[in-house]
Structures are given as C-alpha cells and as structure tokens.
Motif scaffolding. Structure first.
Motif, PDB file in Angstrom:
ATOM      1  N   ILE A 223       0.867  -1.185   0.000  1.00 26.92           N
ATOM      2  CA  ILE A 223       0.000   0.000   0.000  1.00 26.92           C
ATOM      3  C   ILE A 223       0.902   1.233   0.000  1.00 26.92           C
ATOM      4  O   ILE A 223       1.510   1.580   1.010  1.00 26.92           O
ATOM      5  N   LYS A 224       1.025   1.868  -1.116  1.00 24.80           N
ATOM      6  CA  LYS A 224       1.902   3.030  -1.283  1.00 24.80           C
ATOM      7  C   LYS A 224       1.334   3.925  -2.371  1.00 24.80           C
ATOM      8  O   LYS A 224       0.470   3.488  -3.163  1.00 24.80           O
ATOM      9  N   PRO A 225       1.785   5.161  -2.443  1.00 24.11           N
ATOM     10  CA  PRO A 225       1.231   6.072  -3.451  1.00 24.11           C
ATOM     11  C   PRO A 225       1.647   5.670  -4.867  1.00 24.11           C
ATOM     12  O   PRO A 225       2.590   4.901  -5.060  1.00 24.11           O
ATOM     13  N   ASN A 261       2.338  13.655 -12.797  1.00 23.62           N
ATOM     14  CA  ASN A 261       0.988  13.400 -13.274  1.00 23.62           C
ATOM     15  C   ASN A 261       0.317  12.294 -12.466  1.00 23.62           C
ATOM     16  O   ASN A 261       0.935  11.276 -12.151  1.00 23.62           O
ATOM     17  N   GLY A 262      -0.968  12.494 -12.185  1.00 24.13           N
ATOM     18  CA  GLY A 262      -1.790  11.442 -11.596  1.00 24.13           C
ATOM     19  C   GLY A 262      -1.299  10.930 -10.267  1.00 24.13           C
ATOM     20  O   GLY A 262      -1.479   9.743  -9.957  1.00 24.13           O
ATOM     21  N   ALA A 263      -0.712  11.773  -9.438  1.00 19.12           N
ATOM     22  CA  ALA A 263      -0.197  11.326  -8.144  1.00 19.12           C
ATOM     23  C   ALA A 263      -1.350  11.196  -7.156  1.00 19.12           C
ATOM     24  O   ALA A 263      -2.087  12.144  -6.915  1.00 19.12           O
ATOM     25  N   VAL A 264      -1.534  10.006  -6.597  1.00 17.97           N
ATOM     26  CA  VAL A 264      -2.602   9.757  -5.629  1.00 17.97           C
ATOM     27  C   VAL A 264      -2.066   8.886  -4.507  1.00 17.97           C
ATOM     28  O   VAL A 264      -1.173   8.060  -4.701  1.00 17.97           O
ATOM     29  N   GLY A 265      -2.650   9.070  -3.324  1.00 16.18           N
ATOM     30  CA  GLY A 265      -2.328   8.213  -2.198  1.00 16.18           C
ATOM     31  C   GLY A 265      -3.082   6.902  -2.289  1.00 16.18           C
ATOM     32  O   GLY A 265      -3.834   6.638  -3.243  1.00 16.18           O
ATOM     33  N   ARG A 306       9.693  10.021  -8.239  1.00 12.85           N
ATOM     34  CA  ARG A 306       8.832   9.285  -7.316  1.00 12.85           C
ATOM     35  C   ARG A 306       8.060  10.291  -6.478  1.00 12.85           C
ATOM     36  O   ARG A 306       8.407  11.478  -6.430  1.00 12.85           O
ATOM     37  N   VAL A 307       6.996   9.810  -5.799  1.00 12.99           N
ATOM     38  CA  VAL A 307       6.195  10.657  -4.921  1.00 12.99           C
ATOM     39  C   VAL A 307       6.062   9.965  -3.575  1.00 12.99           C
ATOM     40  O   VAL A 307       6.206   8.748  -3.465  1.00 12.99           O
ATOM     41  N   SER A 308       5.786  10.755  -2.521  1.00 13.00           N
ATOM     42  CA  SER A 308       5.588  10.204  -1.188  1.00 13.00           C
ATOM     43  C   SER A 308       4.235  10.635  -0.661  1.00 13.00           C
ATOM     44  O   SER A 308       3.655  11.633  -1.119  1.00 13.00           O
ATOM     45  N   ASP A 309       3.717   9.873   0.330  1.00 11.56           N
ATOM     46  CA  ASP A 309       2.406  10.181   0.887  1.00 11.56           C
ATOM     47  C   ASP A 309       2.500  10.501   2.370  1.00 11.56           C
ATOM     48  O   ASP A 309       3.593  10.548   2.947  1.00 11.56           O
ATOM     49  N   SER A 310       1.327  10.731   2.967  1.00  9.73           N
ATOM     50  CA  SER A 310       1.266  11.148   4.366  1.00  9.73           C
ATOM     51  C   SER A 310       1.716  10.055   5.317  1.00  9.73           C
ATOM     52  O   SER A 310       1.916  10.324   6.510  1.00  9.73           O
ATOM     53  N   ARG A 311       1.859   8.826   4.849  1.00  4.74           N
ATOM     54  CA  ARG A 311       2.410   7.761   5.686  1.00  4.74           C
ATOM     55  C   ARG A 311       3.931   7.714   5.617  1.00  4.74           C
ATOM     56  O   ARG A 311       4.558   6.903   6.284  1.00  4.74           O
TER      57      ARG A 311
END
Length: 676
Positions: A223-225, A261-265, A306-311
């Motif tokens: 489970i990752k962005p 583009n299209g970055a989502v958690g 790469r992108v990172s999320d709130s976790r």
C-alpha cells in the motif's frame, strides 16, 4: 474443611466446622456447610434456656433451646446448615466467620465465642485471557485464548478507529482472522495503528467476563502512493519554443521543469512529497513543477521520479530518457584585406560557428552574422549590409569564407570593423582595425606618416621607433595628461599581468590581499622579464599597504605581505556598568582597559547578564574576552567579578559579590575595528 474452637468456660467449648460442598460456575457461587456443636468436659447441665449463632459472610444462622448435657465429655450439635456464598467478579472469595453461645446461668456455660477467623473458597474460573501478535493489514493473525475451564466458549470481537464487529463465536482456544484492508483508510498519516481485541467468555449460555488486548497492525508495503508519470518542459521559453519536444533539451540553455501526473495516495493517504533527479548528476527537485537546474553537459540522460504520501511511503520510481543537445557560444574570427584597384574594398575572410542543435535531421539553430564599421578613433558605427552579412538556418559554420563589405573605404583612412555572430540565444563580437594602405612615407599639411598614410597627430608611425639603435618606449603608462587611468574596465582585469601597469582593482578575484569581495585599491604592477616583478596594492578604505614579488611564475612570498604603519595612541574614558569606569587606550590593533579608582556596589547576583553600557566602536575586541575584576575592602580582596566583552561591543556581567568595594582590573586584547 476447616475447624474452629471457642474459649473454655468450666470445660465447655463450642466447635465450628466449615466445609465447601459444591460450586456453581454459572452463578459464580459456592455452597458451604456450616456446623456448630457444644462440647463439655467434667461438667454437665440441663433445662437452662440457651442461644447460639453463626455468622458466615454476613449471613447469621441462629439456634435456641434447653439442651440436656448430662454425660461428661459429650457433644450436642446445635446448627447444621448449608448456605450459598457468592464469589468476587474474578472468581475468588474469602469470607469472615464467627460464632457465639450464651448459657442460661447456673451449671450451664457462660459466654463462648469464636471470632477473627476467615475461610477461603476455591476460585471459580471466570473470563479467559487473550493475546495476539502484531499483524499486517490484509494478512491473517492468530488470536490465542487462555481459558480457565475446558468447558468455556468464547466470542471474539474487535474495535478499530470507531469500527467494531465480531470476529468469531463459539471459539475454544484460538481463531485466525484476516485484518480487513479498509483498516488502512483509518490511519492515512501513519504506517501503523492500534485497536483492541475483546474475548467474551461463556460458561454455557452465561457470560462470565470479558478480557482484551491491544492489536497493532501495520500498513503492508504494497500500500503506497502511485503516479502515472512526469511531464517535462523547459523553463527557458526561448529554448522551449525552438525545440518543443518533451524529450529534447539544450546544454547550458535549458532548465528542465518536472510536473508529476496522476499522483494519488492509497487507502486514505494523501500526497505530501515529490522527488525527481537526473541520475548521476547530483541535480534534483523536491516540488511539483520544480526545476532540475542548468545542465553543463550533453548526451542521453535519465530522469528518475517518485512521490511520497502522508504515511511516509514512497511510490515505485519511474524513469524517462531525454536528450541534451550540445551547445556552445557562437565562435567568430575573421581577417580583412584591402582589395580592388584603389584598395578601398574590404574583403572579409570569415570563420564562424554556432551549435547546430539538430533534431530529427533538422538544424534548429540560426546563425546570423552582422558587421559594423566606423572610422578609427570614432564611435560612429554603421551597420554594413554587404555580402559578408547574412543569416543561415541550414548551416552552422563558415570556414575561410570570403565576402566583401559594402561601400568604399579610402586607402588613406583607418577603419574599425566589428563582427557580431548571433544564434537563437547568445552572441559574440570580434573586432579588427583596418590600417591605411601600406606606404613608406606620406605627408600632408598637418603632419607626416611613416610606413603608413598619415591620419592623426603631427607624426603618425606604424611600427616600432628606435633612437641610437635602441627602441624607445612603445607602450603607454599614463594618459596624455599623466593620469593613471587604464580605461573603464581595468578594475575588472586580472592580477597576473605581464606588463608594467597602474590602475584600480576590485575584490572580484581571490588575488585581492583583503580577500575576495574585499576592498578596492590602487594596483601597481612592475614587470621586468620572464615573470620577474613586484606588485603593490593600497586599499582605498582602510589605507592598508601590501606587496608581493614573483619570479618564474612563482610568488615569493606566496601570499601578500602587509606593510605595517605606526598608528597614533587614542585614549578614552568609558562606562563599564554599575558606575565602574575605565581608561581605554588603543595603539595599533592593541587595546588596554584599566579601571578608574572608585568605590561602587554591584547590587546584583548575575550570570552573564547584559548591562546597558557598551564598548565604543574602534575599541571592541576581535573576539569575546573576559575582563576579571577584584573587589577590595579595607586592603583585602573580598570579591571577584567578570566583565564579558563581546566583539559587537556588548558587556555582560558575572558576579556574586554585592556591597561597596573598590573594583580594580586591567586587560589587553586585539581589535580589528577601524581606527577611531
């Protein structure tokens, strides 16, 4: 069973028996048999009214009658009853008990008592305990139950972030449970969370208790962005317009902007970070729409994102390859020859080159060459539109290409020709002086020309001048009026000059003895031969004077040496705080402070406490110093204090010696302040 005896009254006793008969697990209670008997020794009695009682866990069992105890060493049973006693919630139970007998006088016994005793029943098994290891959301965990009775059954429940539900019913000692994936939605800002596992214990259909334990569950690595890719563009609009390809950029000119583009958690998380880098080039950005910086190289490069999320989870990386086209500034050189029957035509031999910037076989960079001409000694330049001028989009270089400038340029006049080569981004200039037609000797009413046609001055000479077989000075040291100016840009010139030269220098280069970005000053360079010479520098503001020598390109000394100057002695009286005054003296860069004899009281207990007074500019220490003071009372040192003198002039006090004292002390330190 337990047995208790009373006190002795003329050989009479009462005897108490307590027996645990049975237990009711469902009711959490026990049945207890209670018996009380009167015993005697050598004494007997009959026909007296007597009473007796037993109190068990607050329940009183009573007896009364007229017993006949006519035999010695006999026993009469007074009470034999079974009572129900409830247990504590945890199944344990200890209760108090007491008994009494009261006779009717005469030969009957008096008061017999049993007290201060307790009886502990067997613990009734109640709720079962539960344990569970840390788990991973979406994976199975085993919930283990330690039950108190083999007949117990259990219902297993959960509670998580406001959610609750039943995991399993009619469970014996364990059950497996897959933690639902939607639990991750409840912890969008953390990689793990906690909930509670409850176990309800049943004996038959009766619930005997509930126990719980903490469940720690982590979000699985899966489970990752995610994001769909990047969009690359050029922050340099001119480069973007010239080469609109998303995967082609220009060395030095382009600055790649990265859009994600299209970055989502995932499962409730939100996107909190972005990162893109040029692999192996130490260039990166940490923002959506950020730039990677100027690229001083060319070829195929890879951009990884790469992108990172709130976790705090990072997505899988994505890579894209782009081409960086080689770019260099336009390069131009040319020569000019006088041609034609009257030597008044200027023929230019051109060598020019621009970066081709070829995409899909097409040259995108335009090469534009322009010439301007002016009479030597004037700034009245005119653009020349002859054959030598032109713009080319299909070629990127000219090699020994000859073409004429438009117009006639008299053979008895000298000209300045400036060539300007431009591409889509930058430009360069090249200048040539075109002399008059070559002659041995010429003259007119204003003067004489030697080896050229006279143009200026009473004597206009092309070539070196000799006197007595020796060359006279050929290079100008001063202006015509004797001034030392070397032109408007001499302050920006380099320091290693193979020439005798006077002028100004800035702090642009490290050579400045006051440091890079240091003071302006007068630069004097005396060059002899083979890099032998000496340089002098006088700073404009501080009036400091430096020198260095060189031989065979080696500086001796390697660093500048400063010539010391004797400064005047400056004296002041200053306030040091708490009415302490000091005489302050500066000689050169050395400062001495000595206290003025005066009795005063430091009515404070201070530890590095700032006072309102300061050391004046011109006398401040180069770095903080500690001025130790001694307090003297009646010729005896009765206290000490420290004045901390900071480089910004602030004074701070450390003292634990209040009371009137004569404070004395002297300190000497180095200052770097300008002279006061």
């Amino acid at each position: 069973m337990a047995e208790f005896w009373s006190n002795n009254d003329r050989s009479y006793y009462i005897r108490l028996w307590v027996d645990q008969v049975s237990q009711n697990i469902a009711e959490n209670s026990s049945q207890v048999r209670v018996r009380l008997a009167l015993t005697n020794g050598a004494h007997t009695f009959a026909d007296y009214s007597c009473t007796a009682s037993v109190t068990v866990d607050g329940q009183t069992l009573s007896w009364s009658g007229m017993p006949s105890m006519l035999s010695q060493y006999s026993s009469i049973m007074l009470i034999d009853e079974t009572v129900t006693i409830g247990h504590n919630a945890d199944g344990t139970k200890t209760f108090n008990l007491s008994a009494t007998f009261s006779g009717g006088g005469g030969w009957s016994p008096g008061s017999l008592t049993i007290g201060g005793n307790s009886f502990t029943l067997s613990t009734i098994p109640r709720s079962s305990s539960v344990s569970v290891s840390a788990g991973v959301i979406g994976s199975s965990v085993t919930i283990n139950i330690n039950r108190q009775s083999s007949s117990f059954k259990h219902t297993v429940r959960y509670k998580w972030a406001g959610k609750s539900g039943t995991i399993a019913s009619n469970v014996d000692t364990s059950t497996s449970w897959t933690i639902p994936f939607d639990f991750a939605n409840d912890i969008p800002n953390s990689a793990s969370g906690t909930g509670t596992i409850y176990v309800d214990t049943y004996s038959g259909s009766t619930k005997t208790g509930t126990q719980s334990t903490t469940l720690t569950a982590s979000v699985p690595a899966s489970i990752k962005p995610t994001f769909s890719g990047v969009t690359l563009s050029d922050l340099n609009s001119a480069a973007q317009n010239l080469i609109p390809n998303f995967d082609t950029f220009i060395q030095v000119i382009s600055n790649i902007k990265v859009g994600f583009n299209g970055a989502v958690g995932s499962y409730g998380s939100s996107i909190t970070g972005y990162y893109a880098e040029i692999i192996g080039k130490n260039q990166s950005t940490s923002s959506n729409g950020g730039s990677l910086g100027i690229m001083n190289y060319h070829g195929i490069i890879k951009i990884r994102a790469r992108v990172s999320d709130s976790r705090g989870r990072w997505s899988d990386t994505r890579e894209v390859s782009v081409t960086v086209l080689e770019y260099f500034a336009p390069a131009l050189s040319f020569s000019i020859a006088r041609t034609g029957s009257t030597s008044s035509t200027l023929t230019v031999t051109r060598n020019a080159k621009v970066a081709p910037l070829t995409v899909s076989g097409s040259q995108r960079n335009t090469m534009t060459l322009t010439f301007k001409v002016a009479r030597l000694g004037t700034n009245d330049f005119t653009v020349n539109n002859g054959q030598a001028t032109g713009a080319w989009s299909s070629i990127s270089n000219l090699t020994n290409s000859r073409a004429n400038l438009a117009g006639n340029y008299l053979a008895n006049q000298s000209w300045v020709v400036i060539g300007i080569l431009e591409d889509r981004f930058t430009r360069t200039e090249f200048m040539i002086n075109v002399a008059t037609e070559s002659v041995v000797f010429s003259y007119d009413r204003s003067g004489v020309g030697v080896n050229k046609i006279r143009e200026q001055g009473a004597l206009d000479v092309k070539g070196d001048i000799y006197a007595n077989d020796q060359p006279i000075q050929q290079y100008q040291l001063t202006n015509a009026d004797g001034g030392l100016s070397r032109g408007s840009a001499q302050w920006d010139d380099v320091w290693n000059k193979q020439a005798t030269e006077f002028g100004w220098r800035s702090g642009k280069y490290d050579d400045n003895p006051t440091g890079k970005n240091g003071e302006w000053g007068l630069y004097q360079n005396f060059w002899l031969d083979d890099w032998k010479g000496v340089q002098f520098f006088t700073s404009l503001d501080s009036k400091r004077f430096f020198f260095r020598t060189y031989n065979n390109k080696e500086w001796r000394p390697s660093q500048w040496k400063e010539v010391a100057t004797i400064q005047e002695t400056v004296k002041r009286e200053v306030d040091l705080g708490w009415f302490i005054k000091g005489n302050i003296t500066r000689i050169g860069n050395m400062v001495t402070i000595s206290t003025v004899r005066k009795i005063t009281s430091l009515d404070t207990l201070s530890d590095y406490r700032e006072v309102k007074e300061t050391i004046p500019a011109g006398f401040r220490p180069a770095q903080e110093v500690n001025f130790a003071l001694q307090g003297i009372s009646d010729s005896t040192v009765t206290g000490t204090a420290i004045l901390h003198l900071a480089s910004d002039g602030k004074i701070r006090l450390t003292s634990k010696s209040p009371g009137n004292k004569y404070w004395t002390g002297t300190i000497t330190y180095v200052t770097s302040d300008p002279y006061p």
